[in-house]
Every structure is written in structure tokens, then in C-alpha cells.
Design an enzyme around this catalytic site. Structure first.
Site, short mmCIF file in Angstrom:
data_model
loop_
_atom_site.label_atom_id
_atom_site.label_comp_id
_atom_site.label_asym_id
_atom_site.label_seq_id
_atom_site.Cartn_x
_atom_site.Cartn_y
_atom_site.Cartn_z
N HIS A 1 0.83 -1.21 0.00
CA HIS A 1 0.00 0.00 0.00
C HIS A 1 0.87 1.26 0.00
CE1 HIS A 1 -3.30 2.66 0.50
NE2 HIS A 1 -4.12 1.82 1.12
N ASP B 1 -8.71 -3.21 -20.61
CA ASP B 1 -8.83 -4.09 -21.78
C ASP B 1 -7.43 -4.37 -22.33
OD1 ASP B 1 -9.30 -5.35 -24.16
OD2 ASP B 1 -10.66 -3.83 -24.96
#
Length: 456
Positions: free
Chosen positions: A167, A399
């Protein structure tokens, strides 16, 4: 017995000829996450790849596009340099030769079961989560890889791309930006498309916008945090949890908004985020009562959510600033009020008022950002539901050349007692998607309350 086989693990580096070295200082907003478990996300894609095509064509394409992406995200291929002496500050450093661990796997698990919304064993997903390589101890400092990636083939069905990152490397805005950049280069086959479409959005690692007083806070945070052990990169298994996904379509959201405004006509900030999270919060707390959990009615229930603070700083940071820049919102309600029939409306009012009065108030949010470390320590041991993700970041849009993702799973919510993932719905325009990881009995109770609560 695992139904997944590791075929190869390799290292992917940026193309030769990059900077000699790049060191990115950790700010206080990064330092507070040093001891937090890694963030794990899985993206499933439905496409009937054969194993020969996967190994001979697709894997090499993913490796090449990843290398080109890392050229623009050098610190992602670097390491966290974690000093043993708190007089020295931690940095994320890239030097030539640094690289990202990239695992290739094959699985005979039931792909359609994995991408479903129904409750299923949370343990199943860990086959597809990449392992961050082990820490190297150099005496004066530790060298900690900041990210790992894995691509898993389900022959004839699809693939899963798994991400695990510290993180402290960056918040959702930063990591999602990296994932979308990789997808863009993979789909087009070169970086030209990325530069043409997103050139002005390429990451900025510069920390010069931070003031001298903020740098002093960074040092103070590090002295407080630097003594602690680095968090393990794995969760203990079994999780003893099941995972399920809940969809709010536009009609559900409108109905919930109308319900709140009918009772609270003067309430502002009654957004899709407010009604969705408040409904989940109230259902979750009620599900505890339904499973026999005994809670004093005066005990406070908390709902906490992260806020992208880039635009709220003075002066603001650019949207493409790479790192952590988070404030937070917080609502609290007595348990006995939240489990009442009108508990959802009470929750929505509390969340909406916190957003309106504090989150959208730059001065108030700035105070919260400055006090985040002490506030996080106060959260230990209290009853709190957190949120991972945001509808602002659409990972379904990643994509790689095989269409939009079929399913997103935020695996790291398993590491919290109560946490929900939140993103745009893939199949419902204007809708939202919530992921939960709960013990089986609790999930059954939540599902029943959730479904009944949306019947109208």
C-alpha cells in the site's frame, strides 16, 4: 489439493537505457501504510485461449507490454528501501537491473464458479494471487519488492491477472492508473497509443510540492512507524470466509435515494455512494444480530472510507501524482439505532453529513489527513466497516486486447474483519458492485437481509 500449477516465474524489467537511479521519498501519507497488508486484486477475462497460444503468443505480449509500461513507472519495478536506523528516511528506489516478479500459471479450477456473484469459498482465489518476493536484509536496510504480478490460464475459458502491491507504493488512483496503462500498451502493441491518449496523465513522482512543515511530519511519522516489523506478505489460510458480490442497479439506487429523501428532504449529498454503502452497513450490522452476536446497544458502529485528497490540497496535487494522497470520511452511530427499521436512513444521513461538512471542506479534510496516523490507531479494536476501491476507478475498463474484464475481486478485504470492495458495476450502467468476505453463517444472514431490504 491445488488445481493450479505454476509454469514459470520470471523477472520483467523496464527496457535498457532508463535513468541511472530514481529515489522517491515516502511522505507521511505513504509511511502510515508501511505495516499494512499488501493490496491484492484479481481481474478475470472470459476468452477461450488455448494453452499453446497462451504460452507462445499471449505471455510474450504481456511481458513486452509490461516492460514498456515500467519505462513510465520506474519506481514500480524498484524496491522499498527500509532503513534499520530511523535517522534515515525510507524511499522507493529504482536502479538499473530492478524488475517485477511475473508468474505464469495454469488452473483446472471451475472458471464460471470463480467469476460468479454467489457465495463461494474465499480460499479458492489464493491460487491466482501473486506472491511478493521475500525481503532481503542488507543489515543497514531491508530491500522490499513493492509489487508482484501473475497471469493464470484456464484453458478454453479465460485468464486471470493477479496484482499484489504494498500500500505504501500508492493508493487506488495510482495503482489503477498503472494497470490501465499496461492494458492500453498490451492492446495496442506499443506505447504510442498510451502517449497519444494518456500522455498528460502519465505518472508524476515528484515530491517537491510538499512543504517543509509536511516533511517534518514525514520524519515524525517514520520515527513512530519505523520500529515496527514489516507486515507478512501472506494471509493465513484457511480464511474461514466466503465471498459474494452484490449488485445495485440504477433502479435500486434511485429507490434508496427516494427512501432517504422522503424521510430527510433537506439532506444534501445523497449520492449513489452514500445510499449504497449505508445500505450495506446497516444490513451488515443487522446480520450480526441475526446470527446471535450480542452487542450493547450503546456501542458505536463506525463506517470509514478513503477520500482522494489530491484536488483538495492547497495547492492541489495533479491528478496523476503517483503515491498515496488520502483523507478519510467517518460516520458513527449507536448500534441500537443502526439495527432499527429506519437504520438505513439514519446511516445515510450520517454518511451524507460527514461528506458535506468535513470531506468537502478542504480545511477539515486537511486536518484529518494530518491526523490520519493517530486516528488509525484509534480505530484498533472498534467496530468499523471500511471500503476498498471507488466507483471513480473503473478496473473493468482494463482491456488488454480481449475486451473488458469479466470479474474484479479485491482479495485483500479478506484481511480485514469487516471491509467491502466497491466499484462500478460491469453489467449495470450507472450501477455499483459491492464485494464482501464474511464467515458463511454471517454471509447467509446478510444476503437474506439485503435481498429483503431491496424488495419494493
Amino acid at each position: 489439493m491445488s488445481m493450479t500449477t505454476i509454469l514459470d516465474t520470471c523477472l520483467i524489467a523496464p527496457p535498457p537505457g532508463q535513468a541511472a537511479e530514481l529515489s522517491v521519498p515516502l511522505t507521511s501519507s505513504d509511511i502510515i501504510w508501511l505495516h499494512f497488508h499488501p493490496i491484492r486484486r484479481l481481474l478475470f477475462y472470459e476468452y477461450p485461449f488455448s494453452k499453446p497460444y497462451f504460452l507462445e503468443t499471449l505471455v510474450s505480449k504481456l511481458k513486452h507490454s509490461l516492460s514498456l509500461t515500467l519505462k513510465h513507472y520506474l519506481p514500480v519495478s524498484g524496491n522499498l528501501i527500509y532503513p534499520s536506523n530511523t535517522e534515515k528516511m525510507p524511499v522507493i528506489r529504482y536502479v538499473p537491473g530492478d524488475s517485477v516478479s511475473f508468474t505464469i500459471a495454469e488452473s483446472s479450477n471451475d472458471f464460471n464458479n470463480l467469476i460468479g456473484n454467489h457465495a463461494r469459498d474465499a480460499n479458492m482465489l489464493y491460487d491466482f494471487v501473486p506472491q511478493i518476493p521475500p525481503v532481503k536484509d542488507e543489515g543497514e536496510y531491508k530491500i522490499v519488492p513493492v509489487i508482484a504480478l501473475q497471469v493464470t490460464l484456464f484453458p478454453g475459458h479465460g485468464i486471470c491477472i493477479g496484482f499484489a502491491n504494498l500500500h505504501c507504493l500508492g493508493d487506488a488512483s495510482s495503482i489503477v492508473g498503472f494497470i490501465l496503462a499496461w492494458a492500453s500498451i498490451s492492446k495496442s502493441g506499443c506505447e504510442n497509443e498510451l502517449l497519444r491518449e494518456k500522455g498528460e496523465f502519465l505518472p508524476i513522482f515528484d515530491r517537491s510540492a510538499f512543504s517543509t512543515s509536511e516533511l517534518a511530519v514525514d520524519s515524525m511519522y517514520w520515527k513512530l512507524m519505523g520500529e515496527g516489523p514489516l507486515i507478512s506478505s501472506t494471509f493465513p489460510l484457511p480464511t474461514n470466509k466466503v465471498r459474494a458480490t452484490f449488485i445495485f442497479d440504477q433502479a435500486n439506487i434511485k429507490w434508496l435515494k427516494d427512501l432517504v429523501l422522503a424521510k430527510k428532504p433537506d439532506l444534501v449529498q445523497v449520492s449513489s455512494f452514500v445510499v449504497t454503502t449505508s445500505f450495506v452497513w446497516s444490513c451488515l450490522v443487522r446480520s450480526g444480530d441475526a446470527t446471535g452476536e450480542e452487542v450493547d446497544g450503546n456501542v458505536l458502529e463506525y463506517f470509514a472510507f478513503a477520500v482522494d485528497a489530491r484536488a483538495r490540497r492547497n495547492p492541489p496535487l495533479p491528478a496523476n501524482y503517483f503515491g498515496n494522497c488520502l483523507g478519510y470520511g467517518m460516520a458513527k452511530i449507536k448500534h441500537e439505532e443502526l439495527v432499527r427499521d429506519e437504520g438505513f436512513v439514519i446511516a445515510a444521513e450520517a454518511v451524507a453529513e460527514d461528506i458535506n461538512n468535513r470531506v468537502n471542506n478542504k480545511d477539515e479534510l486537511s486536518k484529518r489527513s494530518e491526523n490520519l496516523l493517530s486516528d488509525l490507531q484509534k480505530f484498533i479494536g472498534i467496530r468499523v466497516l471500511g471500503v476498498s476501491g471507488s466507483p471513480k476507478f473503473d478496473l473493468y475498463d482494463a482491456d488488454f486486447g480481449w475486451g473488458r474484464a469479466r470479474k474484479l475481486e479485491v482479495v485483500s478485504i479478506d484481511g480485514e474483519k469487516y471491509s467491502m470492495s466497491l466499484c462500478k458495476s460491469r453489467d449495470s450502467d450507472g450501477g455499483l458492485e459491492v464485494g464482501l468476505s464474511l464467515p458463511k453463517e454471517r454471509m447467509e444472514a446478510f444476503t437474506s437481509i439485503f435481498v429483503n431490504g431491496l424488495i419494493h
